[in-house]
Each structure stands twice: as C-alpha cells, then as structure tokens.
Design an enzyme around this catalytic site. Structure first.
Site, PDB file in Angstrom:
ATOM      1  N   ASP A  70      68.271 106.301 -58.518  1.00 23.03           N
ATOM      2  CA  ASP A  70      69.020 105.556 -57.733  1.00 23.03           C
ATOM      3  C   ASP A  70      68.201 104.032 -57.459  1.00 23.03           C
ATOM      4  OD1 ASP A  70      67.104 106.714 -55.845  1.00 23.03           O
ATOM      5  OD2 ASP A  70      68.801 107.392 -54.722  1.00 23.03           O
ATOM      6  N   ASP A 480      60.289 109.216 -47.844  1.00 22.24           N
ATOM      7  CA  ASP A 480      61.197 110.494 -48.038  1.00 22.24           C
ATOM      8  C   ASP A 480      60.276 111.735 -48.131  1.00 22.24           C
ATOM      9  OD1 ASP A 480      63.861 109.495 -47.878  1.00 22.24           O
ATOM     10  OD2 ASP A 480      63.250 108.295 -49.897  1.00 22.24           O
TER      11      ASP A 480
END
Length: 885
Positions: A70, A480
């Site tokens: 992404d 993350d």
C-alpha cells in the site's frame, strides 16, 4: 496490530509532481560541486512489517509472481533464493506517491511485461495524480504514463481487486478501474495511452464515511476489479466477455460480451454487499465472488460467497458460514488452476480471535476451515506455524485461548494458489506474507505448514533512527510494529520493542555519554506512551504519562541519562529527572514543540516550534525563545545537536513556499547561519569523521545544485557528495537520517514504506569528499564503450566503460569527448565532470583513480537531448585517442 498506514508528514511535502521521466537538471556554477560516490544499499532486515493487499502470479510462466504494497512499492518473487526483489526504488522525491500501488498485472502473453497502477492518496494528502507504469523487463526499469486523476494505493478499499488487468488474448488491451467516480479506463496500446470507457454505466457510489471532511474515508471507492473470460476469444483477438466489479452494493457486477463495446448489469446478482474479488474458473464455467458489507481492509461485519454459472446465468449462494453467523466480510479469493473446482477464500476482517481461511474442493458445495473449535475455547488447527525466520511475528504475546500467537493473520485480502503448484499458496496480512508449500495436506487430514515467505519485502514507515556509539548499531522507531534493536543489520531481530508494545513509535533517543540509557515514545490505544531501557534497548519498562497525553510526540534524553524532556501529543512539554515516574510541565515553550538534547551538557535541551528556537539550561524546567530569525515558519523541521561539542546544532526543514534549507548554530541556537548551497533539506545526521577530517561527517536528505538525493559532507557542509543514485531513491526520505559513529561512510535512511535503508561507501578509507581538480595524464592504449541504457522524451541515461588496454597502470584518468547534437549532462555518478558547450571531461574520483593494466573503470550519467542523440564518435584519455568498442 491495527494498521492506519497514513503518511505522517504528507503536509510538509512540496506540492506538485514532476511529470514524465527523470528531468535533466544542470548544476549552477555558484552552488557546491556534487561528486558521486559508489554506495552499496541494503535493508536493515525486518522481513515484512506492512500490509500486502495484492499477490499476482503469472498464468503462463512458472515461479513468476509479484506483490504490491500500500505504501512500499511492488516486488518480484525470486524463486532461486525464495526472496522478493523491490521494483520501485527508483521512485523519486517529487513522485513519492507512486510508491503506493493500487493495482498490478503480469502479462500472460509476454511474461517479460508487467504493469503497476500507482498513487497513494486520492485526497489532498498526495498532491499529484496517479500513473500507470509499464515494464518490458519484469520491473527492472519502467516507463510511465501519467493519469488525469489520482489513485489510492493506501486508501480504504485497497484490498479489493485487481483493478488493473491485461486481456489474456490480446495483451495490448488493458483495463483500469478508477476510484473517485472516474470510472473505467482502457488502453489499446499496451498501456502507453489511456481513455475512459465512456459507456460504462456505473462509476461506483460507496464511501467508507461520507462525512469525513479530510476526503480520506469519504472518497468513492469506484471500480474494484476487472476479470476476463479468456475462453470467449482466441489469441490475437480481444476477449469478448469481461466482468467488472463496482463499489455499489446494489449494482456490484457488470459484464460485456462484445469486448467492451457495451455493458450491462449482471442479472439476478445479490445485493446489499460490495464485491471485493471476482475470480473466474473457465474450466467449470464459474465466476466466484467474495462479498463484504464494507470496503476493507480493516472493516467488514457481514459477508457472503456466491457462484455465478456463466453458461446459464444461475446464481448460487455458496457461503461457508450462514450470513447471520458472520462477523466479517469475505475476500482473499482464489482458485486452483491445476485442480478445477478447488476454491479458497478468507474472512479478511476477522480480527478476533484470528482470521479464517476456507477451502472447497467441489466448487463451493462444501467447505472446510483452517481451524475450528474442538471444545471452546480450545482450537483445532489444520496447520502448524513456523515463524522462526521472523520471530517477532508473535508480538511477544501469550494470549488466552482462543487467540494464538502467532496469529494466522489479519487483513487477509490477498490469497493466491500458485497456478502451477497446488501445494503452494501465499497470502498477505497486515504485517507479512505467509505461505505454504504443502497445502494439499489440508485435504488428506494431515497438517500443512505455514511460514513467512517475505524475505526481501521490507515495508515499514520509519519515524526516527538512532545509532549509538556503543551497543547495538541501530535503533529504529517504526509505524505499526513499534521498532527494533538491530545488533546485526543482516539478521531479523528476535522481537520488536515490547513492555509496552507501541502500535507506532514516534520518537526515540539515547543518552550520548551513557548510551545504555534509551527512551522511546509512541502511540497506544490504552496504556503508557513512554518507555525506558537501561541496557541499550534490549529490555524495556513503561514510564508514567503526564495528564492529557494522547500520543507519542518527540522525546529527548539528557547527555548523561539523568533526565528527559518529552513533548507528547495532547498536552504541553514536560520534563523529568530519573525515569519518568513523575513529570512536571516545562515553561516558556509551546505545546507540540520538537525537542532534542545537547549531546554534551546534560542540563541543556532545545526545542523548535513555528519558526522559533527554544533553549533550556536547567534540564527542561524552563525554556527561553532564541532571537534567531529566518528559520522555517512551519513545523516540518528536524534538528540535532552534534555529539562531542556543546551548543553545535544543525537544523533542516522548511517548505517550498518559504524558508527551506539547512542551518547551523555554534552558540547553542542563539544564532543560525543558513548554508547557501543547500536549496532544500529535510533531515540531518552525523557519522564517523573521515580520515584526516576534524569534523564529523554530515548526512542529509536534501536538494543541492538542483538535484534531490541523499548527501554526505566531510568538510562541515562546504562541499557535498550525492551518495545515492537514480535507481535508489525510495520516494519520500524526509523522516530521519543518521550516520554510524563507528563506521565511516555508513548511513541509515528512513523511508516511508521501504523500511530502514543503510548504505556503505566504497570509500572505506575515508578522506575528504572529492571535488573538481586538475586532470591526470595517463599514457597507454585505451578503449571506450559508450552505451545509452535508457532514453525518453528529452532525456537519456548512458553508461561509459573505460578500459586500460595498455601495459602500465593508471594512477588517475581524465576522459574527454564532444557531443554533436547539443546534449547536456545533468548528473554523473562514479566520476567528476565538467561541460563547456559540446565538450565534456569526466575525471576520476579518489577511490577509482587507480586502473591496472587490463582492467576497466565505469561511470554513468543522465542528460538532455533534442532532435537527435548521436553517440560521440571519439574519446581522448588526456592526449591519447581511445579505441571505441
């Protein structure tokens, strides 16, 4: 483990993208000379770390597969090493959005060809439009066609697809499904030009959250996938039947039976759901569709699987679980090309207790699951998991049943069975690519083994970096997955930072004279936002938050580790002595300021906010605004104090509509001097000084002499060397940079999606950076090979090899030639150069001056051309004419 994947510093980037291929930029004589160096670039291994929404196998060539990410580009599978090779490292600063891949297609007619639809955001966060990249060498090099709209590789719905597809019968025809109401697009010339399919009836209407004023969740997710029925045509003729999935819960699937001339809604289709995937089994004549009530990849509370018989138009609900019993949507849809009738799908949005994978060997008539309950909460798994190659995938967790560590996955929108090997399956998660090579054990009652199949695929967003003078060479703050302590850059660390596990670490620091003391701050849904280590980051313990903290912000450690200053999100700047059990509010400095420490005086801390520099001399209790003027007015700034010298501060940052560059202070921030030769700079870091140099080596991600790149200076910023090249740019590199205090020339570069990149110089002996000088006068025979390796409208790239065909070694070289068509060199690597009109001279650098008899030296350059690009007819080595190969 929830992945937001939003570029944190996007608003700091200059608006506008450079169109087309790399531009020719000429350095002005008044700016510092840029001399190239040869660097070897690698990743500090983490193996994974990000969301992989798409895996694509070529249908006609065995072992040819691609993965799209992404925000971190695309990769090609290397079967011989079982690793992934990055393909979009050449994406530059101005085109940073093109590291987000919204769709990918591998050509089954000509497997050398691959296409990528690129663009990261459809809202204002990405200032540029999307593009379609095309390659005829499997992604080793690319040509680009800019699109008149944006693409959303990191937008909601990015796990649906594939949005980009090649006609398997006539490979000059491609289709692209666009977001934002831009419709369906088609190319008939192998991706060179594109036009909207004007008669396609539905541009989509689904948005995750129409009320979102940022435009992120409110964008129409548009056209989700394109699938060809290859059985409806023959080689060389356009495929007649094409299916298209649209983000519209009432009108999700359309079909053309005349090669795209007309389109109609597929009759009898289910409604109330979005069609995430559409996969066709032409042998049995079934189109399988995975449905979810949401666009994903995070959300989805209900779902169904359906089968459409292409010959009869019959729809059959083949859901493995009754709709009422689902709490997730379906995706990750694939069929076994070797065993028609075998189909698999995932419960992509089942976060707890785990994702689920479903398998049918009778075209969806019956199903089995990857795991089930033997007696709740005890699970019975059809698989075993071996994460020994990436042990951090357990997150250091020991959850209560029915959760397990490691998890089978989450956000499992991509799942593919190898079309040539029924035993091999790969699937993407929010953190890695998992796979198995004994999948058919599923069907005979024995367990199959799942392992990470992710080596080489590095997809983390890097917020901060530190390289202490002792202990581990690298500490990282990551989005993350928190961050890592690398004791060996070539090996995957055993675990990310834990106790606590921040979802994202925003800042970290170590005490310069006591580097076993380390502090980090970050984001966490519940729990503390600060942690400390007394063993160089090997082990951690949580600190206590001041009231009002909502996020990590920035943090600084006193030079001797005696105290800390923290500027968290949600409240003002605070300071503490000891390990943060009690914080007090600092005065004189605004909330949200960036904070750093002096690397010599433990009582001195610095801050910056909105054009003002702040100084504390009492451990962060009080700050005073400096009178320094002319600094960037915004907050896209990073600054650091030099180790070993009190009050020596370097500041980088700014924006294209105001002050932008690199500043230096030698009086603790009281005054700053702007370096005149640095047009733009976004990071600053220090590393081991060169041999004979009296000042530490500087590193920056900057624009100097009209060129964007990673630069090094060994003479306090007087001259600069660009140390990366056009093949190694990694999009946006404005997060952090640091040299290594123990290894001259080594630099660690933060990327937004390609992990931590580190470079080592061939100039291992150090010395000052090379600059222009008198040319050497070698003697003896020579041969030149001049090759144009890439050419585009108005620009080209060339490689030159100079061979010593004489009997004596050269201790230096200077090669001259004349262009006949007005070509102008813009950038050179592995040589210094000068050009006056058509005449060019290329000279050695200090590290490649010596060329033994029978050996050769190579360099390359980019340049501009107009009308013609004729190769030079002759070359001279000093006064010696060389043979031309």
């Amino acid at each position: 483990m929830r992945r937001t994947r939003i570029l944190t510093a996007v608003l700091a980037l200059a608006a506008g993208l450079l169109a087309g291929t790399p531009p020719a930029l000429a350095a002005k004589a008044t700016r510092p000379a840029i001399a190239a160096d040869t660097y070897t670039w690698k990743n500090a291994r983490i193996d994974g770390g990000g969301f992989v929404p798409g895996i694509v196998f070529n249908r006609t060539e065995k072992n040819l597969a691609y993965a799209r990410t992404d925000i971190g580009g695309a990769y090609r599978w290397q079967e011989s090493t079982k690793t992934w090779t990055p393909l979009l490292d050449s994406v530059g600063w101005d085109d940073w959005g093109h590291t987000g891949v919204a769709g990918l297609a591998s050509d089954s007619v000509d497997p050398d060809k691959v296409y990528a639809a690129v663009g990261t955001y459809t809202n204002s966060w990405d200032p540029g439009n999307g593009a379609v990249l095309r390659s005829s060498d499997r992604g080793a090099s690319w040509q680009k066609t800019d699109l008149p709209f944006k693409l959303g590789g990191n937008m909601p719905g990015r796990g649906m697809g594939e949005r980009l597809a090649i006609d398997p019968n006539k490979n000059s025809v491609l289709y692209l499904g666009a977001p934002s109401g831009k419709g369906l697009w088609r190319s008939t010339d192998s991706g060179v030009t594109w036009s909207q399919v004007a008669n396609f009836p539905n541009v989509g209407n689904y948005a995750q959250d129409p009320s979102d004023t940022s435009g992120y969740a409110s964008d129409n997710q548009g056209i989700a996938w394109v699938t060809f029925d290859e059985s409806t045509s023959t080689s060389g003729a356009a495929t007649k039947t094409i299916y298209v999935g649209v983000a519209d819960k009432d009108n999700a699937v359309y079909r053309s039976t005349d090669a795209g001339a007309t389109w109609s809604r597929l009759a009898g289709q289910p409604t109330g759901y979005l069609a995430h995937k559409g996969v066709l089994d032409t042998v049995n004549g079934y189109l399988y569709i995975a449905y979810s009530d949401k666009g994903g990849p995070y959300d989805g509370g209900k779902g169904q699987l359906w089968r459409y018989a292409t010959a009869t138009g019959t729809w059959t609900n083949i859901s493995p679980v009754a709709e009422a019993d689902t709490y997730y949507g379906f995706s990750g849809l694939t069929v076994d090309r070797q065993k028609p009738g075998t189909v698999m799908a995932t419960a992509y949005s089942s976060w707890w207790p785990d994702t689920q994978i479903f398998r049918s060997t009778d075209s969806g008539g019956t199903w089995t699951t990857a795991w089930d309950y033997s007696s709740y909460p005890t699970r019975s798994n059809r698989y075993t998991m071996d994460v020994s190659s990436s042990p951090w995938l357990t997150w250091g967790a020991n959850p209560s049943p029915p959760e397990q560590a490691p998890k089978l996955g989450w956000m499992t929108e991509s799942l593919e069975i190898d079309p040539f090997n029924s035993d091999r399956m790969m699937y993407g998660t929010g953190a890695t690519v998992y796979g198995t090579e004994n999948l058919t054990n599923w069907d005979n009652g024995s367990q199959f083994t799942i392992r990470p199949m992710v080596q080489g695929l590095e997809e983390t967003a890097v917020n901060d970096l530190a390289s202490p003078p002792s202990g581990a060479p690298l500490l990282s703050a990551l989005g993350d997955i928190g961050g890592f302590r690398h004791t060996d850059l070539t090996k995957v660390p055993s675990m990310m930072f834990t106790s606590p596990n921040f979802t994202t670490t925003t800042s970290l620091d170590f005490a310069e004279t006591s580097p076993n003391t380390v502090v980090r701050v970050g984001n966490l849904d519940s729990g503390p936002h600060v942690a400390f280590s007394t063993d160089n980051g090997a082990n951690w313990f949580a600190g206590t938050d001041p009231s009002g903290v909502s996020g990590g912000g920035t943090v600084a450690a006193a030079a001797d580790g005696s105290g800390f200053v923290w500027s968290p999100a949600g409240t003002g700047v605070h300071y503490a002595t000891g390990f943060g059990s009690s914080w007090a509010a600092s005065s004189g400095i605004p909330a949200g300021a960036i904070v750093e420490s002096d690397r010599v005086d433990p009582k001195t801390f610095y801050g910056f906010k909105s054009g003002r520099f702040y100084v504390s001399s009492d451990g962060g209790a009080t700050f005073t605004a400096s009178s320094a003027a002319g600094l960037p007015s915004g907050d896209s700034v990073r600054f650091k104090a030099l180790p070993g010298t009190k009050g020596d501060v370097w500041l980088a940052g700014g924006a294209s509509d105001g002050a932008y560059g690199l500043w230096h202070s030698t009086d603790g921030g009281a005054t700053f001097t702007k370096l005149s030769g640095v047009e733009q700079a976004d990071t600053i870091g220090f590393g081991k000084a060169a041999t004979g140099a009296s000042y530490q080596t500087l590193y920056t991600s900057a624009k100097i002499a009209g060129v964007r790149g990673i630069f090094r200076s060994t003479d306090k910023g007087a001259t600069w060397t660009r140390i990366n090249d056009d093949a190694h740019q990694w999009g946006w590199t404005g997060g952090a940079i640091t040299g290594d205090p123990r290894v001259y020339g080594r630099v660690y570069v933060a990327t937004n999606g390609r992990g931590v990149i580190y470079g080592d110089s061939s100039d291992t002996g150090g010395g000052t950076d090379p600059g222009p000088g008198p040319g050497p006068t070698p003697t003896g025979a020579c041969t030149v090979t001049y090759k144009v390796t890439n050419q585009w409208s108005s620009g080209f790239q060339a490689d030159v090899q100079l061979a010593n065909t004489g009997s004596a070694a050269w201790s230096g070289w200077s090669l001259g030639w004349t262009f006949t068509d007005g070509q102008k060199i813009s950038q050179v690597w592995n040589a210094d150069h000068a050009q006056s009109g058509p005449s060019v001279t290329a000279k050695n650098l200090n590290w490649n001056a010596n060329v033994a008899a029978g050996s050769s030296v190579s360099f390359g350059f980019t340049g501009s051309w107009s009308g013609a690009n004729t190769k030079p007819a002759s070359f001279k080595l000093g006064d010696q004419t060389c043979a031309v190969a």
